[in-house]
Scaffold this active site. Sequence first.
Site, mmCIF file in Angstrom:
data_model
loop_
_atom_site.group_PDB
_atom_site.id
_atom_site.type_symbol
_atom_site.label_atom_id
_atom_site.label_comp_id
_atom_site.label_asym_id
_atom_site.label_seq_id
_atom_site.Cartn_x
_atom_site.Cartn_y
_atom_site.Cartn_z
ATOM 1 N N GLU A 198 43.465 42.857 41.078
ATOM 2 C CA GLU A 198 44.378 41.921 41.739
ATOM 3 C C GLU A 198 44.012 41.836 43.224
ATOM 4 O O GLU A 198 43.179 42.603 43.725
ATOM 5 C CB GLU A 198 45.838 42.368 41.563
ATOM 6 C CG GLU A 198 46.836 41.293 42.009
ATOM 7 C CD GLU A 198 48.263 41.490 41.484
ATOM 8 O OE1 GLU A 198 48.523 42.439 40.714
ATOM 9 O OE2 GLU A 198 49.124 40.663 41.854
ATOM 10 N N ASP A 222 50.552 37.204 42.116
ATOM 11 C CA ASP A 222 51.793 36.540 41.702
ATOM 12 C C ASP A 222 52.346 35.682 42.844
ATOM 13 O O ASP A 222 51.824 35.692 43.952
ATOM 14 C CB ASP A 222 52.829 37.568 41.235
ATOM 15 C CG ASP A 222 53.263 38.503 42.356
ATOM 16 O OD1 ASP A 222 52.397 38.970 43.113
ATOM 17 O OD2 ASP A 222 54.480 38.748 42.491
ATOM 18 N N ASP A 248 36.023 43.441 36.415
ATOM 19 C CA ASP A 248 36.167 42.115 37.033
ATOM 20 C C ASP A 248 36.697 41.147 35.980
ATOM 21 O O ASP A 248 35.952 40.331 35.439
ATOM 22 C CB ASP A 248 34.810 41.647 37.589
ATOM 23 C CG ASP A 248 34.922 40.275 38.232
ATOM 24 O OD1 ASP A 248 36.048 39.873 38.594
ATOM 25 O OD2 ASP A 248 33.873 39.604 38.384
ATOM 26 N N HIS A 258 42.529 38.944 39.603
ATOM 27 C CA HIS A 258 43.867 38.646 39.057
ATOM 28 C C HIS A 258 44.631 37.896 40.145
ATOM 29 O O HIS A 258 45.319 38.481 40.975
ATOM 30 C CB HIS A 258 44.591 39.947 38.692
ATOM 31 C CG HIS A 258 45.932 39.728 38.041
ATOM 32 N ND1 HIS A 258 46.081 39.513 36.695
ATOM 33 C CD2 HIS A 258 47.185 39.693 38.559
ATOM 34 C CE1 HIS A 258 47.367 39.369 36.400
ATOM 35 N NE2 HIS A 258 48.063 39.476 37.523
HETATM 36 O O1 9MR Z 1 50.691 39.215 37.404
HETATM 37 C C1 9MR Z 1 51.455 40.393 37.629
HETATM 38 C C2 9MR Z 1 50.926 41.120 38.845
HETATM 39 O O2 9MR Z 1 51.083 40.337 39.994
HETATM 40 C C3 9MR Z 1 51.572 42.477 38.990
HETATM 41 O O3 9MR Z 1 50.935 43.254 39.983
HETATM 42 C C4 9MR Z 1 51.538 43.246 37.687
HETATM 43 C C5 9MR Z 1 52.286 44.566 37.756
HETATM 44 O O4 9MR Z 1 53.609 44.384 38.063
HETATM 45 O O5 9MR Z 1 52.071 42.477 36.643
HETATM 46 C C6 9MR Z 1 51.395 41.266 36.415
HETATM 47 O O6 9MR Z 1 52.014 40.646 35.370
HETATM 48 C C7 9MR Z 1 51.747 41.175 34.089
HETATM 49 C C8 9MR Z 1 52.918 41.972 33.553
HETATM 50 O O7 9MR Z 1 53.269 43.058 34.361
HETATM 51 C C9 9MR Z 1 52.646 42.435 32.147
HETATM 52 N N1 9MR Z 1 52.248 41.333 31.300
HETATM 53 C C10 9MR Z 1 51.127 40.576 31.795
HETATM 54 C C11 9MR Z 1 51.431 40.038 33.156
HETATM 55 C C12 9MR Z 1 50.325 39.158 33.736
HETATM 56 O O8 9MR Z 1 49.162 39.154 33.236
HETATM 57 O O1 9MR Z 2 50.514 47.682 45.566
HETATM 58 C C1 9MR Z 2 51.451 48.111 44.600
HETATM 59 C C2 9MR Z 2 51.018 49.450 44.050
HETATM 60 O O2 9MR Z 2 51.035 50.436 45.062
HETATM 61 C C3 9MR Z 2 51.890 49.847 42.895
HETATM 62 O O3 9MR Z 2 51.367 51.014 42.301
HETATM 63 C C4 9MR Z 2 51.963 48.722 41.882
HETATM 64 C C5 9MR Z 2 52.861 49.026 40.697
HETATM 65 O O4 9MR Z 2 54.164 49.132 41.078
HETATM 66 O O5 9MR Z 2 52.436 47.536 42.495
HETATM 67 C C6 9MR Z 2 51.602 47.065 43.516
HETATM 68 O O6 9MR Z 2 52.167 45.927 44.078
HETATM 69 C C7 9MR Z 2 52.185 44.737 43.292
HETATM 70 C C8 9MR Z 2 53.579 44.166 43.400
HETATM 71 O O7 9MR Z 2 54.500 45.027 42.783
HETATM 72 C C9 9MR Z 2 53.707 42.767 42.839
HETATM 73 N N1 9MR Z 2 52.692 41.895 43.375
HETATM 74 C C10 9MR Z 2 51.358 42.404 43.178
HETATM 75 C C11 9MR Z 2 51.193 43.737 43.856
HETATM 76 C C12 9MR Z 2 49.754 44.223 43.777
HETATM 77 O O8 9MR Z 2 49.379 44.625 42.516
#
Ligand code: 9MR
Ligand code: 9MR
Length: 595
Positions: free
Chosen positions: A573, A177, A564, A518
Amino acid sequence: MMNRLILTFVAACAAAGTMAQDGVEIRRNQVGCYPQQEKVIVVEGINPSGKVRVTMPDGKTTKPKKGARKAVSPWSGKTRYVVDLGDLTMPGRYVVSVGNEHCDVVVSDRPYADIAKASLRLFYLIRSGVTIDRGGAYNRPMGHPDTKVLVHNSAASALRPAGTVISSPFGWYDAGDYNKYVVNSAFSIGLMFAAYERQREYFNALSTDIPESDNSTPDLLNEMMFNLRWLLTMQDPEDGGVYHKLTTPRFEGFVMPADCHQPRYVVAKSVTATLDFAAVMADAARLFEPYQQDYPGFAATAAAVAERAYRWAKEHPTAFYRQEQLTDPAVSTGTYGDRSANDEFFWAASALYRLTGRQQYLEDALAFAPQRYSTPSWGYVASLGAFEWMEGSVKSEGVKSEGVKSEKYEDEEVKGKREELGKRMVEQLMTYCEEAVGAAASSCFQAPYGNNARDFGWGCLAERCCCQAFSLLFADQLLGSDRYRRYALANADYLLGRNATGYCYVTGFGDKSPLHPHHRISAADGIEAPFPGMLVGGPNPGQQDKHDIKATYPSAYPDESYIDDAESYASNEIAINWNASLVAFLCWLDALRDI
Ligand code: 9MR
Ligand code: 9MR
C-alpha cells in the site's frame, strides 16, 4: 501509449540489467549517487572477486581496488558479496559488469532532485474534493466533495446531534483508501514541518507546480495548507474536541473517486486525534505567521484552535478511539488506534510551549517527556515533540532557525528547565544514532537499516528506513558534523535497490519499481503506470493480508516478504505518513550539495 512504452522499457532494463539466468544478481541504488559518496554494490550468486569491471562515462575501464566482503543473510542464509567500487567521482553513467551481468550506476551532483520533488508532488495528486488539472495524464474529475458529511452517533454533541450534516471538504486521501484520518494527517504534516524547519532555504526554492505555486508561500507549506484547511473542520466547535476520522462505514471498492457514493461520517472524538491536531496547529501557527498575505488570519486561528483542543484533551485523557464500540452504522475502516497518549501529550505540550511560552505547557512536557529516542511514526510521536526542544540546546553553525520563540518570556528558572530538557532530548537522539549505525559495516547491504527482524513490518520502509535516516541527518545538523551522513546515504541505497528483493521501492524511479501498489486511483484510472513518487509499505513478514489476496508472497523471510500486487495492502500500500517520511528524508538529502 506513452506509459506503455515506458513500462516496456523499464521491464527490458530490469531483465537485462540485474537478473541473470545463471542466478547472478547485482543490487545497487537505481536512482543515483553523489560524486563523493561511497559507491557500493551487492552481488548474489557468485563470488565477484576479480570479476568486477567498471566502464567510466568516458569509456575507460577500471577495477575496484578492494576485494569483495562476504556476508550471509541472517534469515535466508544466502551468501552475498559487498563490493566497494571505489572513487567514481566524475558525474555520468557508469556500467558495472560482473561476469556476464551488467548494471548502471549514475553519479550526479543532484541525484535526488527529481525523486525528492516527486515525493512531495504526490500530495497534490492525492488531493480530495477538487478537480486535478495539473496532473498531466493523471488529471481526474473531482470526487468526495465532503460538503455533506454526517455526524455519527459516536460523535454527537448538543449542537450537533447524530445525523447533523456538516461540511468537511479537501485534505489528502490517506492511502490506498479514500478516508481521511486526523491522527495520520496531523502526523504527516508534523513530520514534513520538522524537515521544512531545518531546510528552509531548500524548501523556499522548491516548486512542485501546484495551483498555489505562484503565491509567495513555499510550496511545501502550500501543500500542507490543503490538508490543514480540512483538519480545521474536524474540530467540534462546541467543545474543541476533534473527530478521529472522516470515513465511509466500509472501504470503497477499487473505483475512481468520482464513482464513490457511500455516505461519509465523522466519528468519535479521541484524545490522540485531538492532541495531534493541537500539536500540528501550534506548529502551523508559528510557521504560517510570515505568510499572512496569502493566508490572512490563519496563524491566529490555528493558535486558538490548538489551545482549545489541548484543553479538551486534558479533560478527556482516556478518550481512546474504540472502533468496536461503534454501531448504527458499524465502521470497519482504518483505526489508527492507540493505548497511550503520553507521546501525543508530549508533542502537543512541546509545540504549544514553543508557540506561546505558557509555563504550564513546559510543565506538561516535562511530565510526559520520553525516556529514550524513537523514530517518528503515526502511533509514536514523541520525537516530533523532542525536535521542538532541540534547537538552541546545542551550539552549532548548522542550525539556522529562530529557536524557541517563547524565550523572551522566560525567567532564569524556566529557562534552565527548558535548556535541560533540550539537552536531554539531544542526548537521547545521539544515543539512538550510535546504536543505529553499529551494525552497518558488517551487514549484508552495508546499511544501518535492515539488519534486525524488527526492521520489517507494515510500513517499515518509511517508519524504520526513512525515519532512521532522517534522524541521523538531524543529528548531524545539530552536531555540525557529517558523521552520520554516509549511513543516511546507505539507507537511501537500500531503499532504492540495494536490498534483498532488488526493488527500488519508490514508484516511477529506478528500473525495477512497484507497478501495482495497493492504491485505488492507480488501480482504477486505466493508466498502467502508477502515480510517480509513491513509497510502498515494504517487506512485511506479518503478511496480515495473505488470506485476502489471490497471489502468494514469494518469501517469508523478513526482508523478502514483499509482493508487488495491487491486493497486498500489508506490503504494497501507499500512505501519506509514509510519503511524508520520504519527503523528510529525500528532500534533506537533496539539500546536501557538497558531496
Ligand atoms: O484497502 C484497504 C486498505 O486501505 C487498508 O490498509 C487495509 C487494512 O485495513 O484494508 C484494505 O481493505 C481490505 C480489507 O481490509 C479486507 N478485504 C479486502 C480489502 C481491500 O482489498
Ligand atoms: O500504517 C498503519 C499500520 O501501522 C497498521 O499496522 C495498519 C493496520 O492497522 O494500518 C496502517 O494504516 C492503514 C490505515 O489503517 C487505513 N489506511 C491505510 C493505512 C496504511 O495501510
